[in-house]
Write a protein that holds these residues in place. Structure first.
Motif, PDB file in Angstrom:
ATOM      1  N   UNK A  46       0.851  -1.183   0.000  1.00 22.31           N
ATOM      2  CA  UNK A  46       0.000   0.000   0.000  1.00 22.31           C
ATOM      3  C   UNK A  46       0.891   1.239   0.000  1.00 22.31           C
ATOM      4  N   UNK A  47       0.337   2.352  -0.371  1.00 18.79           N
ATOM      5  CA  UNK A  47       1.064   3.618  -0.353  1.00 18.79           C
ATOM      6  C   UNK A  47       0.094   4.740  -0.055  1.00 18.79           C
ATOM      7  N   UNK A  48       0.616   5.916   0.146  1.00 20.87           N
ATOM      8  CA  UNK A  48      -0.251   7.044   0.425  1.00 20.87           C
ATOM      9  C   UNK A  48       0.510   8.347   0.437  1.00 20.87           C
ATOM     10  N   UNK A  49      -0.234   9.399   0.670  1.00 19.69           N
ATOM     11  CA  UNK A  49       0.377  10.717   0.775  1.00 19.69           C
ATOM     12  C   UNK A  49      -0.344  11.529   1.833  1.00 19.69           C
ATOM     13  N   UNK A  50       0.372  12.485   2.376  1.00 17.15           N
ATOM     14  CA  UNK A  50      -0.175  13.416   3.355  1.00 17.15           C
ATOM     15  C   UNK A  50       0.093  14.810   2.797  1.00 17.15           C
ATOM     16  N   UNK A  51      -0.954  15.608   2.700  1.00 18.67           N
ATOM     17  CA  UNK A  51      -0.800  16.993   2.259  1.00 18.67           C
ATOM     18  C   UNK A  51      -0.806  17.863   3.503  1.00 18.67           C
ATOM     19  N   UNK A  52       0.247  18.640   3.661  1.00 22.94           N
ATOM     20  CA  UNK A  52       0.418  19.459   4.858  1.00 22.94           C
ATOM     21  C   UNK A  52      -0.405  20.734   4.775  1.00 22.94           C
ATOM     22  N   UNK A  53      -0.828  21.202   5.942  1.00 20.98           N
ATOM     23  CA  UNK A  53      -1.504  22.480   6.040  1.00 20.98           C
ATOM     24  C   UNK A  53      -0.493  23.610   6.054  1.00 20.98           C
TER      25      UNK A  53
END
Length: 112
Positions: A45-52
């Motif tokens: 699995x993979x993913x991303x986090x978009x920062x505020x």
């Protein structure tokens, strides 16, 4: 004119907490939320986090790693130059090479 504020008893209790306790509670709440995202994740699995706007990439990465560790997962972060995004892959712990122990850094010492 001066600004006037009135706090309720609940707000007064919250204001009386030490700053470190408030930070710890916030950190644990965020880790618990991220741990929920990893419930069904497996290797591959993979993913991303978009920062505020106000978030620090290094601190958020540490929180994501802690959440994955609590879910018994190992992450490999992909190098990205975008300062507002973190990408990761969930990897199999057995496929990860063992770290070298006792490795020296720098110039070797002179023997006399």
């Amino acid at each position: 004119m001066a600004e006037f504020t009135l706090w309720s008893p609940e707000e007064m209790q919250e204001r009386a907490k030490p700053k470190r306790a408030v930070q710890r509670e916030t950190r644990e709440r965020i880790i618990a939320e991220y741990t929920n995202y990893f419930q069904n994740a497996k290797a591959g699995f993979g993913g991303q986090v978009v920062l505020g706007d106000e978030e620090d990439k290094r601190k958020l990465r540490a929180l994501v790693r802690e959440a994955a560790t609590r879910s018994n997962l190992v992450l490999r972060f992909r190098p990205i130059k975008d300062k507002n995004r973190i990408e990761f892959l969930v990897i199999d712990p057995q496929s990860q090479p063992a770290r070298k122990t006792g490795a020296r850094r720098g110039r070797p010492k002179k023997k006399s």
